[in-house]
Scaffold this motif. Structure first.
Motif, mmCIF file in Angstrom:
data_model
loop_
_atom_site.group_PDB
_atom_site.id
_atom_site.type_symbol
_atom_site.label_atom_id
_atom_site.label_comp_id
_atom_site.label_asym_id
_atom_site.label_seq_id
_atom_site.Cartn_x
_atom_site.Cartn_y
_atom_site.Cartn_z
ATOM 1 N N PRO A 322 -1.207 -1.701 -5.692
ATOM 2 C CA PRO A 322 0.060 -0.554 -6.590
ATOM 3 C C PRO A 322 -0.640 0.736 -5.829
ATOM 4 C CG PRO A 322 -2.452 -1.864 -8.040
ATOM 5 C CD PRO A 322 -2.414 -2.515 -6.741
ATOM 6 N N ALA A 323 0.159 1.055 -6.179
ATOM 7 C CA ALA A 323 1.093 2.465 -5.696
ATOM 8 C C ALA A 323 0.843 4.360 -6.629
ATOM 9 C CB ALA A 323 2.397 3.177 -5.365
ATOM 10 N N SER A 324 0.089 5.174 -6.033
ATOM 11 C CA SER A 324 -0.177 6.168 -7.364
ATOM 12 C C SER A 324 0.299 7.704 -7.174
ATOM 13 C CB SER A 324 -2.003 6.369 -8.100
ATOM 14 O OG SER A 324 -2.205 7.411 -8.974
ATOM 15 N N GLY A 325 1.872 7.562 -7.415
ATOM 16 C CA GLY A 325 2.723 8.426 -6.591
ATOM 17 C C GLY A 325 2.769 8.485 -5.497
ATOM 18 N N LEU A 326 2.667 9.266 -4.618
ATOM 19 C CA LEU A 326 3.906 9.482 -3.114
ATOM 20 C C LEU A 326 2.913 8.926 -2.032
ATOM 21 C CD1 LEU A 326 7.167 11.485 -2.945
ATOM 22 C CD2 LEU A 326 7.025 9.050 -3.095
ATOM 23 N N VAL A 327 2.195 8.737 -1.922
ATOM 24 C CA VAL A 327 1.019 9.421 -1.316
ATOM 25 C C VAL A 327 -0.512 8.630 -0.884
ATOM 26 C CG1 VAL A 327 -0.982 11.036 0.239
ATOM 27 C CG2 VAL A 327 1.610 12.001 -1.179
ATOM 28 N N PRO A 328 -0.412 7.873 -0.689
ATOM 29 C CA PRO A 328 -1.861 6.500 0.012
ATOM 30 C C PRO A 328 -2.825 7.278 -0.116
ATOM 31 C CG PRO A 328 0.342 5.951 1.232
ATOM 32 C CD PRO A 328 0.397 7.214 1.162
ATOM 33 N N GLU A 329 -3.992 6.439 -0.948
ATOM 34 C CA GLU A 329 -5.311 6.405 -0.971
ATOM 35 C C GLU A 329 -6.044 6.724 0.644
ATOM 36 O OE1 GLU A 329 -9.105 5.164 -2.463
ATOM 37 O OE2 GLU A 329 -7.483 4.106 -2.766
ATOM 38 N N GLY A 330 -6.787 7.779 0.529
ATOM 39 C CA GLY A 330 -7.141 8.156 1.866
ATOM 40 C C GLY A 330 -6.445 9.135 2.636
ATOM 41 N N LEU A 331 -5.117 10.083 1.789
ATOM 42 C CA LEU A 331 -4.782 11.038 3.080
ATOM 43 C C LEU A 331 -5.118 12.838 1.707
ATOM 44 C CD1 LEU A 331 -1.831 9.380 3.818
ATOM 45 C CD2 LEU A 331 -3.220 10.266 5.654
ATOM 46 N N LEU A 332 -4.799 13.383 2.175
ATOM 47 C CA LEU A 332 -4.732 14.549 0.901
ATOM 48 C C LEU A 332 -3.485 14.033 0.295
ATOM 49 C CD1 LEU A 332 -5.792 17.316 0.206
ATOM 50 C CD2 LEU A 332 -4.654 18.272 2.779
ATOM 51 N N GLY A 333 -3.453 15.316 -1.207
ATOM 52 C CA GLY A 333 -2.157 14.801 -1.583
ATOM 53 C C GLY A 333 -2.050 13.616 -2.155
ATOM 54 N N HIS A 334 -3.358 11.909 -1.745
ATOM 55 C CA HIS A 334 -2.750 11.182 -3.284
ATOM 56 C C HIS A 334 -3.429 11.785 -4.483
ATOM 57 C CE1 HIS A 334 -3.623 7.159 -4.368
ATOM 58 N NE2 HIS A 334 -5.336 7.256 -4.921
ATOM 59 N N THR A 335 -2.568 11.191 -5.208
ATOM 60 C CA THR A 335 -2.907 11.795 -6.477
ATOM 61 C C THR A 335 -3.021 10.748 -7.935
ATOM 62 O OG1 THR A 335 -0.979 12.691 -6.456
ATOM 63 C CG2 THR A 335 -1.350 12.379 -8.930
ATOM 64 N N PRO A 336 -4.905 10.455 -7.729
ATOM 65 C CA PRO A 336 -5.088 8.996 -8.722
ATOM 66 C C PRO A 336 -4.436 9.098 -10.011
ATOM 67 C CG PRO A 336 -6.716 10.443 -7.938
ATOM 68 C CD PRO A 336 -5.530 10.685 -7.291
ATOM 69 N N GLY A 337 -4.452 7.770 -10.627
ATOM 70 C CA GLY A 337 -4.433 7.924 -11.886
ATOM 71 C C GLY A 337 -2.415 8.433 -12.855
ATOM 72 N N PHE A 338 -1.474 7.638 -11.181
ATOM 73 C CA PHE A 338 0.148 8.205 -11.479
ATOM 74 C C PHE A 338 0.781 6.802 -11.180
ATOM 75 C CE2 PHE A 338 3.104 11.184 -9.911
ATOM 76 C CZ PHE A 338 4.057 10.761 -10.942
ATOM 77 N N PRO A 339 0.173 5.857 -11.899
ATOM 78 C CA PRO A 339 1.545 4.188 -12.154
ATOM 79 C C PRO A 339 2.844 4.644 -12.167
ATOM 80 C CG PRO A 339 -0.543 4.320 -14.032
ATOM 81 C CD PRO A 339 -0.380 5.600 -12.912
ATOM 82 N N GLN A 340 3.400 3.911 -12.239
ATOM 83 C CA GLN A 340 5.223 3.424 -12.692
ATOM 84 C C GLN A 340 5.330 2.410 -13.604
ATOM 85 O OE1 GLN A 340 7.121 5.080 -8.830
ATOM 86 N NE2 GLN A 340 7.935 5.687 -10.407
ATOM 87 N N LYS A 341 5.307 2.079 -14.330
ATOM 88 C CA LYS A 341 5.142 0.884 -14.632
ATOM 89 C C LYS A 341 6.189 0.330 -15.519
ATOM 90 C CE LYS A 341 0.101 0.404 -14.834
ATOM 91 N NZ LYS A 341 0.017 -1.133 -14.287
#
Length: 531
Positions: A322-341
């Motif tokens: 699952p994606a959370s925003g545009l930036v994948p986990e592990g990179l600066l800028g990843h935004t948790p809690g931002f899923p699309q449904k």
């Protein structure tokens, strides 16, 4: 990376275990034999679109990282730059002066030395051309040759130049004198190279299944002691079932991608190894904001909400997270809690507000996606089905990437698609690449295939580099705000998943691992061919 991480199959197993990957061991009795020291790489897409290392910015990364070296290389275990052409480096306390010390005795495939003057000329040409990912050098103000093996970079603003110098594109060091008095760009585009890596171009046939062959460069600085693959063959095989059969017959060494069903079969097949690892690559669904029906933000939001995000993750069976925003986990800028449904009720309401949808006018949209990519085909199939329930007809066309990209860049807006499906990954291990390349306005069109032209968005993107060096907390906030603007407010993109790489390769290929900073690259020189 090549010097530090690839230490044989036990290192691969250890790294995969630490990184969430998965490797299936094969009994030695079932190992296929290698064929004349040739590593055969199967890709579902064309391999080369641009031979110039200054402007190269597409699939050819899989070959060019075996032909060209950069000053440094990203190490995913330490999350830092590691030596490549540069043995060591240092920066001033203000981060605005960087000094790199080069390896001695390194030569280009042309025979000329890889020295400080060559590094200066290479970076300055890439920067001057301003194509592809050349923006990575924007902070560089002046390059000075201190001595034959020492080169100094003075920056306009503080930047992590050691990390930038490890970028997967535009960081290549090459011989700018390779064409002599001729046109260097034309010289490259004929299928020639001027790198210093372990392999050099032997044969290139654009449009053929066996598109590219690389051969060993005997004077490579890394040496050829011990067993190595002396040749690399890149074959374009869009049919994944055929690719898998070629692997089983021992006619291929490595398959870049399989669909989930084939991957499950590979995991239980004697003589085949599998590897699953998280990546920095995600799937983007880009909406045309400049022409056609999707200039209406309500329709863009409706298509966003028609995507079955959860259903796709289930159907991908491990190939996507699952994606959370545009930036994948592990990179600066990843935004948790931002899923699309998915929300078909809201999608219908938005369509009706725009005069389309259930009980109103039918809407017709065009979409392009990559031929031979079963995951993209799954996305298209599910989206077409969901939209059909909303009185929306989706005309989808599978294309080779070069044709898909050419249509997306068409000068005539009427010839462009309404929706373009593609993958994106960072140019170096930082999220800036998504924002500058995909969502910043640009003329002519390159990868900004939403065609968004928004001065406020541009200004916020332009501030990111200085924020990253001065205030990482402020940069995190800026990244989060930009993602909400692009996804929620302007609805120019949907992000269905982040890719998990699922590779299959012959059981006698030893030493393989995956570096997320160099997507789809196999550093073949570091592999050990079995008997």
């Amino acid at each position: 990376m090549r010097r530090l991480l690839v230490l044989g199959v036990m290192a691969v197993l250890a790294l995969a275990g630490c990184g969430g990957g998965e490797v299936r061991e094969i009994s030695a009795a079932n190992l296929p034999s290698t064929k004349d020291s040739t590593f055969v790489y199967l890709s579902n897409l064309d391999v080369v679109t641009d031979w110039d290392p200054a402007s190269s910015y597409s699939n050819e990364i899989m070959s060019m990282q075996n032909v060209y070296d950069s000053l440094t290389m990203y190490n995913p275990r330490t999350r830092r730059a590691a030596p490549r052409l540069a043995e060591r480096w240092q920066s001033a306390s203000d981060g605005k002066v960087w000094t790199f010390t080069l390896r001695s005795g390194v030569v280009f495939h042309t025979g000329r030395p890889v020295d400080a003057a060559a590094v200066k000329a290479s970076v300055e040409r890439t920067k001057r051309m301003g194509a592809g990912a050349a923006y990575i050098w924007d902070s560089v103000q002046q390059i000075t040759v201190k001595d034959p093996l020492t080169v100094e970079f003075r920056l306009k603003y503080a930047a992590p130049l050691d990390l930038i110098a490890s970028a997967d594109y535009a960081a290549y060091i090459y011989d700018t004198q390779a064409a002599g008095a001729g046109d260097l760009k034309k010289w490259f585009q004929a299928g020639r190279d001027a790198g210093s890596g372990p392999y050099t171009v032997a044969n290139w046939k654009k449009g053929r299944e066996k598109e590219l062959v690389l051969r060993a460069f005997d004077r490579y600085w890394g040496g050829w002691e011990g067993p190595h693959y002396r040749n690399i063959e890149f074959r374009v095989t869009p049919d994944l079932n055929r690719a898998y059969q070629l692997l089983l017959r021992g006619e291929a060494s490595y398959v870049q991608r399989l669909n989930p069903a084939l991957y499950r079969r590979a995991r239980t097949t004697a003589g085949v190894r599998t590897l699953q690892v998280p990546s920095f690559q995600n799937m983007l669904v880009l909406f045309n904001t400049a022409s056609g029906p999707l200039t209406d933000v309500r329709l863009r939001k409706a298509v966003q909400k028609a995507i079955d995000y959860d259903g796709l993750i289930t159907a991908l069976k491990g190939a996507g997270a699952p994606a959370s925003g545009l930036v994948p986990e592990g990179l600066l800028g990843h935004t948790p809690g931002f899923p699309q449904k998915q929300d078909l009720t809201a999608a219908a309401t938005l369509l009706n507000e725009a005069g389309y949808g259930p009980g109103a006018r039918p809407l017709r949209l065009t979409l392009t996606y990559a031929q031979g990519d079963d995951d993209e085909e799954l996305l298209v199939r599910k989206l077409r089905s969901a939209l059909a329930e909303l009185n929306v007809q989706l005309d989808a066309k599978a294309m080779q990437w070069t044709q898909q990209w050419d249509q997306g860049k068409a000068a005539d807006p009427a010839k462009r698609q309404d929706i373009l499906v593609m993958y994106w990954w960072p140019d170096y291990a930082d999220a800036y690449s998504w924002f500058l390349n995909v969502f910043h306005s640009a003329d002519p069109v390159s990868f900004n295939l939403t065609y968004l032209k928004d001065r406020d968005v541009d200004a916020k993107i332009d501030r990111l580099p200085s924020l990253l060096t001065k205030d990482r907390s402020a940069a995190e906030t800026a990244y989060a705000e930009l993602q909400k603007t692009l996804i929620e407010e302007k609805a120019v993109v949907a992000v269905p998943w982040v890719s998990n790489y699922q590779r299959a390769y012959l059981g006698n290929v030893q030493g393989y691992t995956d570096n997320p900073a160099y997507p789809n690259v196999v550093f073949v020189h570091e592999l050990i061919p079995g008997g």
